[in-house]
Design an enzyme around this catalytic site. Structure first.
Site, PDB file in Angstrom:
ATOM      1  N   LYS A 211       0.864  -1.187   0.000  1.00 52.13           N
ATOM      2  CA  LYS A 211       0.000   0.000   0.000  1.00 52.13           C
ATOM      3  C   LYS A 211       0.898   1.235   0.000  1.00 52.13           C
ATOM      4  O   LYS A 211       1.680   1.444   0.924  1.00 52.13           O
ATOM      5  CB  LYS A 211      -0.922   0.011   1.212  1.00 52.13           C
ATOM      6  CG  LYS A 211      -1.868   1.211   1.239  1.00 52.13           C
ATOM      7  CD  LYS A 211      -2.792   1.153   2.435  1.00 52.13           C
ATOM      8  CE  LYS A 211      -3.719   2.355   2.481  1.00 52.13           C
ATOM      9  NZ  LYS A 211      -4.615   2.329   3.660  1.00 52.13           N
ATOM     10  N   LYS A 263      -2.288  -1.621  -3.572  1.00 49.63           N
ATOM     11  CA  LYS A 263      -3.116  -0.412  -3.561  1.00 49.63           C
ATOM     12  C   LYS A 263      -2.217   0.815  -3.631  1.00 49.63           C
ATOM     13  O   LYS A 263      -1.271   0.903  -2.849  1.00 49.63           O
ATOM     14  CB  LYS A 263      -3.955  -0.384  -2.277  1.00 49.63           C
ATOM     15  CG  LYS A 263      -4.856   0.833  -2.136  1.00 49.63           C
ATOM     16  CD  LYS A 263      -5.638   0.797  -0.826  1.00 49.63           C
ATOM     17  CE  LYS A 263      -6.522   2.017  -0.685  1.00 49.63           C
ATOM     18  NZ  LYS A 263      -7.291   2.010   0.588  1.00 49.63           N
TER      19      LYS A 263
END
Length: 338
Positions: A211, A263
């Site tokens: 992320k 992400k």
């Protein structure tokens, strides 16, 4: 030795043209469909949903046209619609009325996320997987994903204790998959231990393994009414780093992650492809709020074909290796596919 399929296998004859004509397989819609290498299916889509405490009607999110902060009542229909569309799951985010330094609302059984989880599970039945975001940023008055020490630095290990309690609270509320998005070192091991100790050994963990500290989260801040000042670069990954994503993924797998996530999706397709090439567990990707907002804004100005851009963007994420995609278009896109 040359390939039998190369032009060298049969020299070009000007009277006959090239021997190899890839366009043969693009000639008709039926042919293109038959030879497509990547396909979209509703079951591969997951819908992120925001549920706001204290509201009796859905509230539009200005930076994400078409997306709302649901009331607990409007959540019911949205879950029913998602299930009817055949998507794979929903990911719930809570938007509380009150916040504090430790994010106490995250572990309150009557906190908005846990209440919303119980409602969603009741509405969905066995039709889709109800998932919950396990992070403190929506619940803290400082907006960080963990608790702060006396110097204002995010305290990794103190945050893990909050994650442990949050994981058990979400499992007790009925969450069928916990999405660990805080990017604290050791978070998967901590939550796995807490779940196992509380009798939730069968509750799986989705690790947001890679992320990144991305500019594309901007509209999400409005969606959850974030209180953040500053940034999250001391715990989310540097966008410059590709190999580091694999290090994070390996650590989460070693700690017991059942699914791993990259992400955002759009700017990190290389990281996603790396993960998909090596991971023994499913790899998902999150098409984040900024990705959504850019396409909606361009389409609203007539600059791009909205439907084609949506389909192509999600198809690209799947082609890069994502087994499933979190996207705010999940229900709508599933309707087109079906």
């Amino acid at each position: 030795m040359s390939s039998p399929y190369s032009e060298e296998a049969r020299p070009l004859d000007p009277r006959r043209g090239p021997a190899n004509r890839p366009r043969r397989l693009r000639a008709t819609p039926a042919m293109r469909r038959l030879v497509a290498e990547t396909r979209l299916h509703p079951a591969d889509l997951i819908l992120p949903m925001f549920v706001r405490e204290g509201t009796t009607a859905p509230i539009p999110i200005s930076s994400m046209p078409g997306v709302v902060q649901h009331s607990t009542e409007s959540l019911k229909k949205a879950v029913t619609d998602a299930a009817a569309a055949g998507i794979g799951g929903i990911m719930l985010f809570g938007v509380p009325e009150h916040k504090d330094a430790t994010g106490s609302g995250a572990t309150d059984p009557e906190g908005i996320l846990n209440v919303a989880t119980r409602i969603a599970v009741a509405e969905a039945g066995d039709a889709l997987v109800v998932q919950t975001d396990l992070c403190l940023d929506e619940f803290t008055d400082h907006g960080h994903c963990g608790v702060l020490d006396e110097n204002g630095y995010v305290d990794n290990d103190a945050s893990l204790e909050r994650y442990r309690d949050m994981g058990v609270a979400q499992a007790e509320a009925g969450s069928q998959l916990l999405g660990l998005s805080g990017m604290m070192d050791g978070q998967v091991a901590a939550v796995r231990d807490a779940l196992d100790g509380a009798g939730f050994g069968n509750t799986p963990i989705l690790a947001y393994a890679a992320k990144y500290a991305s500019a594309f989260y901007g509209p999400f801040r409005e969606a959850v009414q974030s209180s953040l000042e500053g940034d999250r670069r001391t715990y989310q990954q540097d966008p410059a780093n590709r190999r580091e994503g694999m290090r994070e993924l390996d650590l989460d797998l070693a700690e017991g992650a059942d699914i791993v996530m990259v992400k955002p999706a759009m700017s990190y397709l290389d990281v996603l492809a790396d993960a998909a090439a090596t991971s023994p567990v499913p790899v998902w990707a999150y098409q984040v709020s900024g990705e959504y907002a850019m396409i909606e804004a361009a389409a609203a100005h007539g600059w791009i074909d909205r439907r084609r851009a949506i389909e192509e963007s999600v198809l690209g994420i799947r082609r890069a290796g994502a087994d499933a995609v979190l996207t705010y278009w999940a229900t709508e896109l599933a309707g087109w596919i079906r």
